[in-house]
Design a protein around this motif. Structure first.
Motif, PDB file in Angstrom:
ATOM      1  N   MET A 272     -20.726  59.610  17.235  1.00 16.83           N
ATOM      2  CA  MET A 272     -21.860  60.179  17.969  1.00 16.83           C
ATOM      3  C   MET A 272     -21.521  60.977  19.306  1.00 16.83           C
ATOM      4  O   MET A 272     -20.694  60.849  19.808  1.00 16.83           O
ATOM      5  CB  MET A 272     -22.578  58.956  18.352  1.00 16.83           C
ATOM      6  N   ASN A 273     -22.153  62.176  19.473  1.00 13.59           N
ATOM      7  CA  ASN A 273     -22.031  63.091  20.379  1.00 13.59           C
ATOM      8  C   ASN A 273     -23.174  62.616  21.747  1.00 13.59           C
ATOM      9  O   ASN A 273     -24.146  62.013  21.522  1.00 13.59           O
ATOM     10  CB  ASN A 273     -22.483  64.492  19.953  1.00 13.59           C
ATOM     11  N   GLU A 274     -22.726  63.107  22.644  1.00 15.65           N
ATOM     12  CA  GLU A 274     -23.618  63.002  23.879  1.00 15.65           C
ATOM     13  C   GLU A 274     -24.992  63.390  23.829  1.00 15.65           C
ATOM     14  O   GLU A 274     -25.817  62.529  24.417  1.00 15.65           O
ATOM     15  CB  GLU A 274     -22.898  63.651  25.122  1.00 15.65           C
ATOM     16  N   ASP A 275     -25.472  64.353  23.046  1.00 18.42           N
ATOM     17  CA  ASP A 275     -26.874  64.624  22.818  1.00 18.42           C
ATOM     18  C   ASP A 275     -27.565  63.711  22.027  1.00 18.42           C
ATOM     19  O   ASP A 275     -28.785  63.917  21.574  1.00 18.42           O
ATOM     20  CB  ASP A 275     -27.171  65.969  22.654  1.00 18.42           C
ATOM     21  N   GLY A 276     -26.922  62.732  21.534  1.00 14.50           N
ATOM     22  CA  GLY A 276     -27.484  61.857  20.317  1.00 14.50           C
ATOM     23  C   GLY A 276     -27.352  62.596  18.894  1.00 14.50           C
ATOM     24  O   GLY A 276     -28.022  61.968  17.872  1.00 14.50           O
ATOM     25  N   SER A 277     -26.581  63.567  18.807  1.00 14.70           N
ATOM     26  CA  SER A 277     -26.326  64.128  17.323  1.00 14.70           C
ATOM     27  C   SER A 277     -25.091  63.466  16.769  1.00 14.70           C
ATOM     28  O   SER A 277     -24.499  62.654  17.446  1.00 14.70           O
ATOM     29  CB  SER A 277     -26.208  65.570  17.553  1.00 14.70           C
ATOM     30  N   PHE A 278     -24.778  63.804  15.612  1.00 12.91           N
ATOM     31  CA  PHE A 278     -23.622  63.125  15.021  1.00 12.91           C
ATOM     32  C   PHE A 278     -22.749  63.851  14.259  1.00 12.91           C
ATOM     33  O   PHE A 278     -23.348  65.049  13.358  1.00 12.91           O
ATOM     34  CB  PHE A 278     -24.334  61.915  13.955  1.00 12.91           C
ATOM     35  N   ASN A 279     -21.602  63.714  14.210  1.00 15.07           N
ATOM     36  CA  ASN A 279     -20.754  64.494  13.081  1.00 15.07           C
ATOM     37  C   ASN A 279     -20.545  63.709  12.053  1.00 15.07           C
ATOM     38  O   ASN A 279     -19.942  62.533  12.188  1.00 15.07           O
ATOM     39  CB  ASN A 279     -19.341  64.935  13.888  1.00 15.07           C
ATOM     40  N   LEU A 280     -20.538  64.165  10.890  1.00 15.34           N
ATOM     41  CA  LEU A 280     -20.352  63.535   9.561  1.00 15.34           C
ATOM     42  C   LEU A 280     -19.195  64.242   9.039  1.00 15.34           C
ATOM     43  O   LEU A 280     -19.222  65.297   8.601  1.00 15.34           O
ATOM     44  CB  LEU A 280     -21.642  63.722   8.664  1.00 15.34           C
ATOM     45  N   SER A 281     -18.291  63.402   8.556  1.00 17.06           N
ATOM     46  CA  SER A 281     -16.902  63.969   7.945  1.00 17.06           C
ATOM     47  C   SER A 281     -16.829  63.313   6.562  1.00 17.06           C
ATOM     48  O   SER A 281     -16.748  62.185   6.250  1.00 17.06           O
ATOM     49  CB  SER A 281     -15.801  63.910   8.434  1.00 17.06           C
ATOM     50  N   THR A 282     -17.012  64.113   5.691  1.00 15.99           N
ATOM     51  CA  THR A 282     -16.881  63.746   4.128  1.00 15.99           C
ATOM     52  C   THR A 282     -15.916  64.628   3.232  1.00 15.99           C
ATOM     53  O   THR A 282     -15.956  65.555   3.491  1.00 15.99           O
ATOM     54  CB  THR A 282     -18.319  63.543   3.539  1.00 15.99           C
ATOM     55  N   GLY A 283     -15.198  63.992   2.419  1.00 16.37           N
ATOM     56  CA  GLY A 283     -14.318  64.619   1.703  1.00 16.37           C
ATOM     57  C   GLY A 283     -15.298  65.239   0.210  1.00 16.37           C
ATOM     58  O   GLY A 283     -14.481  65.959  -0.465  1.00 16.37           O
ATOM     59  N   ALA A 284     -16.458  65.026   0.271  1.00 14.64           N
ATOM     60  CA  ALA A 284     -17.088  65.382  -0.915  1.00 14.64           C
ATOM     61  C   ALA A 284     -17.219  66.953  -1.006  1.00 14.64           C
ATOM     62  O   ALA A 284     -17.120  67.542  -0.089  1.00 14.64           O
ATOM     63  CB  ALA A 284     -18.647  65.038  -0.988  1.00 14.64           C
TER      64      ALA A 284
END
Length: 776
Positions: free
Chosen positions: A490-502
């Motif tokens: 979760m980032n400070e602005d309420g966004s999200f980083n999603l990491s996927t091997g797909a």
């Protein structure tokens, strides 16, 4: 509560970047001054290399390295990008002293520029001792046939592998008393069907770039469907420590299974590793045709015994799969011919599936969209149409009477690897009846079927119309083998980083996975920033194949997002002094009754204020089952009696893919696969010389359908709920390629009363059958 993000046709997250040319493909990411590579291929279908003389090539200014069997360590492996240990035999060397098809690798030149590399390649002198070749599958099985492999090739799992008999794989599964069943049958229908080679025709050719980063690690940028498999195979084949390798998959210009092979990555890696310089390999279109992978050609014999009630009581399917010169995917494609097709009619008392994948000296078969089901359904759907006509029953009513349903299983699931060990998979969702009904209504089945057979109701002149249907099922990943992982922060602005091997092949899987995460977290999809398919930066995923991404990778993303959502609720409860289990995540806020707090406030509190932490999680997913999507497809065609040309007037696909998470993307997958299947059925064809050379390795004379050829396409999404899938979803990427060929073949019979048992249904072949039947 109604879902906010899933089930909506939001635009692909990379759509604008792709449309404006901002996205990068493999060849867009070349480093400065890479070594350009040119590959020398065998001109013979079967030969031993007596000697290679590179003297003149080495004299050419700018030549840096030349690889061949004499200076590259021989390590047997498979190029199939599959889970370890691979079910494909280890029968391949980077460079071998023996070449087994026209287009097999002989040598590689690395030079300072592409022109020099090509000139040096042409200066290499090779002395060959030609060996007897075999091109026909049945001839290859004869006792005195030439042996394609006779060295140390071996299988790495306990399966039937007999290269001394040219058998790359064999399956023999029986349920019940097959021979006794035929003796008791009211009548028997037996036919042989043949399907042909085809090229994947991805717009982007195979491309690999390799270079060293600042720490001296090898970075491979590849147009691959399987970055993690590519890293492992490169390490094993090239003897490079895996920790020294990073594989990056940028945007991909189509794959369709052809880029599930690890073919070029080891070559580029070895050039870079030996010379400590960047390397680049980009195949020409001709090289893609003759030197990569194809759909396996196949011959299928179906024999069905039918009882007095019209039901099939016993069925035997015998299949011969042309593996070509190497056995990549030879076992698993063969297995799919049975496992994706035969359970469709699960009430057959006795059934036998016997198949062999056979080595020949033709180009190598591999993974291709449909993966065996395409070949099997061409035979199965025509056979069902023949039986239904024999008993005077509408084929749609016949299918609805006998097909597998929710809550039912088939013993073939367990026998052929679909389900838990010792337990057959049970169908959790099936909308096939609705697919049949809605598709039939769209094509006008009741008013058109059987009304224009033979010389009836001509549209104009010698044009005759007919309609035909086909049904199919596929799968959603490989049970107990495919595994995917995801991580989020979760980032400070309420966004999200999603990491996927797909691996997004252009299908929009990055968008789908963002939608899944966003739905769980109660945010818009653009609040989820997706990073995918980088072996350094993203967690493990087996790759994009077997229709696995939405179900398997999506399952991992959903689990991961649920963990993040739980931690958000816990932080919110701590901040507001309320119990965490009373919170829900909605519109970027943690909500508890009339009280709420924004994700931004929660993130800032976690990072900078109390009990500091990074709100993050990771999760993995694998399944014991492979829930099948179901599909009914319908073709209306015109047949020109003067030329034998078939024109598809309208093609309808009605699909149950569970809950469509992005209906527009699902529709795009269906229509792309359907057009792919129509093209395969009517015009795509490899033409070989008598000595096994491919004569049409270019789009000029290998015809594929384009927008000018495209008929009217209608796609109907029939929603169901697959409880084991993310938000009820199943796969959709492959299934629509399975029905066009049999639907068109059945429509041809409806129009003019002739059967086509071999593909493609070209005008020449159709006209020949019309002549045989005395219709012209």
């Amino acid at each position: 509560m109604a879902e906010k993000t899933v089930g909506k046709s939001i635009p692909k997250i990379d759509a604008i970047a792709l449309a404006t040319g901002a996205e990068k493909f493999a060849d867009d990411m070349r480093p400065p001054e890479p070594l350009e590579c040119a590959i020398l291929y065998s001109p013979h279908s079967h030969a031993e290399i007596v000697s290679i003389d590179t003297t003149e090539a080495e004299k050419l200014e700018g030549v840096v390295d030349i690889l061949h069997y004499g200076n590259v360590e021989p390590r047997l492996h498979t190029t199939a990008g599959q889970g370890f240990p691979e079910p494909s035999p280890y029968d391949t060397l980077l460079f071998d002293r023996r070449v087994r098809f026209t287009g097999d690798r002989v040598a590689l030149v690395a030079a300072e520029d592409a022109r020099t590399a090509r000139q040096a390649r042409d200066l290499i002198r090779v002395e060959y001792r030609e060996l007897e070749a075999v091109f026909d599958m049945e001839e290859a099985l004869q006792k005195n046939a030439p042996r394609v492999h006779d060295g140390e090739e071996h299988a790495v799992i306990p399966v039937a592998y007999r290269p001394e008999q040219n058998i790359a794989a064999e399956i023999d599964v029986s349920i019940g008393d097959v021979e006794g069943g035929f003796d008791k049958s009211d009548f028997i229908i037996e036919r042989t069907y043949e399907t042909h080679y085809a090229s994947h025709c991805a717009l982007e050719p195979h491309a690999v770039i390799s270079y060293f980063d600042e720490q001296g690690r090898l970075v491979i940028v590849s147009s691959t469907q399987v970055p993690f498999h590519a890293r492992r195979i490169v390490s094993c084949v090239c003897g490079i420590p895996l920790r020294k390798i990073r594989v990056v998959k940028p945007r991909l210009g189509g794959g369709f299974g052809g880029k599930q092979e690890v073919m070029l990555e080891p070559l580029a890696a070895l050039v870079s590793w030996r010379n400590r310089k960047p390397a680049r390999i980009v195949l020409s279109r001709e090289e893609v045709f003759y030197a990569t992978r194809t759909r396996h050609a196949m011959k299928i014999m179906l024999k069905a015994g039918v009882g007095k009630d019209g039901g099939i009581t016993v069925l035997r399917m015998d299949g011969l799969l042309n593996a070509g010169a190497y056995g990549t995917h030879a076992l698993t494609v063969l297995s799919n011919v049975g496992s994706k097709v035969l359970p469709m009619f699960n009430k057959i008392e006795s059934i036998r599936f016997f198949g062999r994948s056979v080595y020949t000296n033709l180009p190598v078969g591999g993974a291709y969209r449909g993966y065996g089901a395409t070949q099997g359904y061409f035979a199965f759907n025509q056979h069902i149409d023949i039986i239904a006509r024999r008993i005077g029953m509408d084929v749609l009513d016949y299918i609805k009477q006998w097909h597998i349903r929710e809550g039912e299983t088939s013993p073939l699931f367990e026998a052929l690897g679909e389900g838990k060990e010792g337990v057959s998979q049970v169908i959790g969702s099936c909308g096939l009846d609705e697919c049949i009904d809605r598709g039939a209504e769209e094509i006008g089945w009741k008013t058109k079927r059987g009304k224009r057979t033979g010389s009836g109701d001509r549209v104009h002149g010698d044009i005759v119309r007919g309609v035909g249907a086909a049904v199919s099922m596929q799968g959603s990943g490989i049970p107990r083998i495919d595994m995917a992982s995801a991580s989020m922060k979760m980032n400070e602005d309420g966004s999200f980083n999603l990491s996927t091997g797909a691996t997004d092949l252009g299908t929009g899987s990055d968008t789908i996975l963002a939608q899944i995460a966003a739905e769980v977290l109660g945010v818009e999809a653009d609040a989820v920033i997706v990073t995918s398919a980088d072996t350094d930066l993203t967690p493990f995923d087996t790759g994009a194949y077997a229709s696995s991404t939405t179900y398997v990778s999506g399952g991992a993303v959903k689990r991961c997002a649920e963990k993040v959502a739980l931690r958000i609720r816990e932080r919110a409860g701590s901040m507001l002094g309320l119990p965490a289990d009373g919170f829900s995540c909605r519109d970027g806020r943690a909500v508890h009754g009339k009280k709420s707090i924004s994700f931004e406030e929660i993130a800032l509190d976690a990072m900078y204020a109390r009990d500091q932490e990074q709100i993050q999680a990771q999760a993995s997913f694998t399944a014991d089952i492979s829930p099948p999507p179901f599909m009914a497809q319908f073709a209306e065609i015109e047949v020109d009696l003067r030329t034998g040309r078939i024109r598809v007037v309208k093609f309808v696909s009605a699909v149950d893919c569970g809950r469509p998470l992005n209906p527009a993307l699902a529709e795009g997958q269906v229509e792309g696969a359907a057009l792919n299947g129509i093209s395969y059925a009517l015009c795509e064809d490899f033409v070989f010389s008598k000595d096994g050379k491919l004569l049409n390795p270019r789009f000029w004379d290998y015809k594929i359908y384009n927008t000018v050829d495209q008929p009217e396409l209608a796609t109907i999404i029939v929603p169901s709920n697959e409880e084991t899938g993310p938000f009820g979803a199943k796969s959709v990427g492959e299934i629509a390629i399975n029905g066009p060929a049999p639907a068109i073949a059945n429509a041809l019979y409806d129009a003019v009363g002739i059967r086509m048992y071999s593909l493609p249904m070209t005008p020449e072949k159709v006209f020949g059958r019309l002549v045989e039947e005395g219709m012209v």
